[in-house]
Design an enzyme around this catalytic site. Structure first.
Site, mmCIF file in Angstrom:
data_model
loop_
_atom_site.group_PDB
_atom_site.id
_atom_site.type_symbol
_atom_site.label_atom_id
_atom_site.label_comp_id
_atom_site.label_asym_id
_atom_site.label_seq_id
_atom_site.Cartn_x
_atom_site.Cartn_y
_atom_site.Cartn_z
ATOM 1 N N LYS A 51 55.714 42.321 37.221
ATOM 2 C CA LYS A 51 57.557 42.903 37.455
ATOM 3 C C LYS A 51 57.916 42.518 38.824
ATOM 4 C CE LYS A 51 57.982 45.035 33.366
ATOM 5 N NZ LYS A 51 56.633 45.081 32.673
HETATM 6 C C1 LIG Z 1 56.730 46.025 31.340
HETATM 7 C C2 LIG Z 1 57.417 46.700 30.758
HETATM 8 C C3 LIG Z 1 57.499 48.087 30.216
HETATM 9 C C4 LIG Z 1 56.376 48.947 30.728
HETATM 10 O O1 LIG Z 1 55.061 48.474 30.986
HETATM 11 P P1 LIG Z 1 53.810 49.142 31.918
HETATM 12 O O2 LIG Z 1 53.145 47.996 31.837
HETATM 13 O O3 LIG Z 1 53.384 50.504 31.014
HETATM 14 O O4 LIG Z 1 54.433 49.400 33.382
HETATM 15 C C5 LIG Z 1 58.122 48.856 29.047
HETATM 16 N N1 LIG Z 1 59.138 48.066 28.749
HETATM 17 C C6 LIG Z 1 59.372 46.671 28.820
HETATM 18 C C7 LIG Z 1 60.362 46.009 28.049
HETATM 19 C C8 LIG Z 1 58.477 46.077 29.712
HETATM 20 O O5 LIG Z 1 58.762 44.755 30.002
#
Ligand SMILES: *Cc1c(COP(=O)(O)O)cnc(C)c1O
Length: 394
Positions: free
Chosen positions: A219
């Protein structure tokens, strides 16, 4: 205009990337001195785990940035979604509207609550949930009773809607909020990809009743693994904290837990990295917008393909850059993926529609023709912020 050419597309991608010998990742974090300093502070003081000052600080910084009253840091974005759905009252046997085109976590969190995803179509302008199509579906298939909204086909309550801001591009929230008000549905924003993205000047994740962020390694800001629950409602925020910290009543020595909570609290070590990274968020967004601009220019004259630009009401973080092949060239997608991967340029297709996966194949859905079309044609391009160059980095 000349005909579609695979090499023209590849040349356009390459023209935006620095000359390197190694492969170019889709999204890669880089760390600076402040990141190391804050993490070292945890190691030096011994505050690495579930107590320590960085968690509070991280939560305050997040609340400031997103303009919400309360931010609660948790172990990842998926657990944030899980608790967010419970906060708005999602119970076993409920239905929750989620886009078919999203990362698996959005639907899994619904399933963790014992609820059933109701898959919605996408809006070609935002890549997110289409509020107008949802309104048409609900007017035809749902009814509002005294105790809430019901799906007339399944007889189950429809409790909430989870808009997801795809690749950082905001959903048309005003239109969505209007539909949700009409049908009395709670809004939980999956803003996992959109930290730093604004909808009409408001930060994504702070617009619905509850919002969630993710700080996974890919992210825009990472804590290694992490997430957050955002809300304007102090009471809900307090409840989010309680539920994610084993629902323990404050007491000098007694262990009294007053409901089934979760051990979802973000460790101090991860929060330290988050605090350091958040200082850099404005620069990261600037870099990513600059890289997107470069892609947009490179693709302006390439026939048969379009670089995805932010919707008119948005200022996007351009978390992942994307191109869309014209429908008549969709058959080139896999060749393009294979060729770029061979050249060390890590491209990716979009997620498979969740409605087609074995565990969700039997869930209710509306017409998904736009999501299906996007699924056939979209390719993500390398998007690490530092690819834009470092001239404005601190
Ligand atoms: C990254 C992401 C999440 C959460 O991911 P984690 O790996 O659990 O932090 C949830 N929804 C979307 C659309 C994502 O891209």
């Amino acid at each position: 205009m000349s005909a579609f050419s695979l090499s023209a597309v590849i040349d356009a991608i390459r023209s935006c990337l620095p000359e390197t010998t190694g492969p170019v990742a889709l999204h890669e974090p880089r760390f600076d001195d402040r990141d190391r300093e804050y993490v070292n502070e945890c190691l030096d003081t011994g505050w690495v785990s579930s107590a320590g000052p960085f968690v509070d600080r991280f939560e305050r910084m997040l609340a400031d940035i997103t303009g919400v009253r309360r931010a609660v840091a948790v172990v990842n974005g998926t657990s944030a979604l899980h608790v967010a759905l419970q906060l708005v009252g999602v119970r076993p046997g409920d239905e929750v509207v989620v886009p078919a085109l999203t990362f698996i976590a959005t639907a899994n969190a619904v399933a963790y609550c014992g609820a059933i995803p109701l898959f919605a179509d996408s809006d070609e302008r935002t890549l997110g949930l289409d509020p107008h199509k949802l309104a048409v579906f609900l007017r035809n298939r749902a009814e509002v009773r005294t105790d809430g909204c019901y799906n007339r086909d399944t007889g189950r309550p429809i409790r909430a809607v989870v808009p997801m801001h795809t690749f950082g591009h905001p959903v048309d929230m005003d239109a969505l909020l209007a539909v949700c008000e009409e049908f009395r549905l709670a809004v939980v924003e999956d803003a996992a990809e959109s930290l730093g993205s604004l909808y009409k000047g408001r930060h994504t994740g702070g617009i619905g009743r509850v919002g969630v962020l993710s700080f996974n390694g890919n992210k825009i800001v990472t804590t290694g693994g992490g997430g957050a629950i955002l809300t304007q409602d102090e009471e809900l925020g307090e409840r989010a904290k309680h539920l994610t910290t084993t629902a323990k009543r404050p007491h000098p020595w007694e262990y009294v837990h007053d409901e089934i909570g979760y051990n979802y609290r973000l460790p101090n070590l991860n929060a330290a990295l988050g605090c350091a990274q958040l200082h850099r968020l404005p620069i990261l967004v600037e870099q990513k917008r600059r890289l997107a601009e470069r892609y947009a220019n490179a693709f302006a004259e390439v026939p048969g393909v379009r670089f995805f630009r932010e919707p008119p009401f948005a200022r996007s973080n351009y978390w992942l850059n994307a191109i869309l092949l014209d429908e008549e060239h969709a058959q080139w997608r896999d060749r393009l993926l294979a060729e770029t991967l061979r050249l060390g340029i890590l491209t990716r297709p979009v997620w498979r529609l969740l409605s087609s996966l074995p565990m969700y194949r039997h869930c209710p859905r509306m017409d998904l023709s736009v999501a299906e079309s996007i699924e056939r044609r979209l390719i993500n391009l390398p998007s690490s912020p530092w690819l834009a160059g470092d001239e404005r980095a601190s």
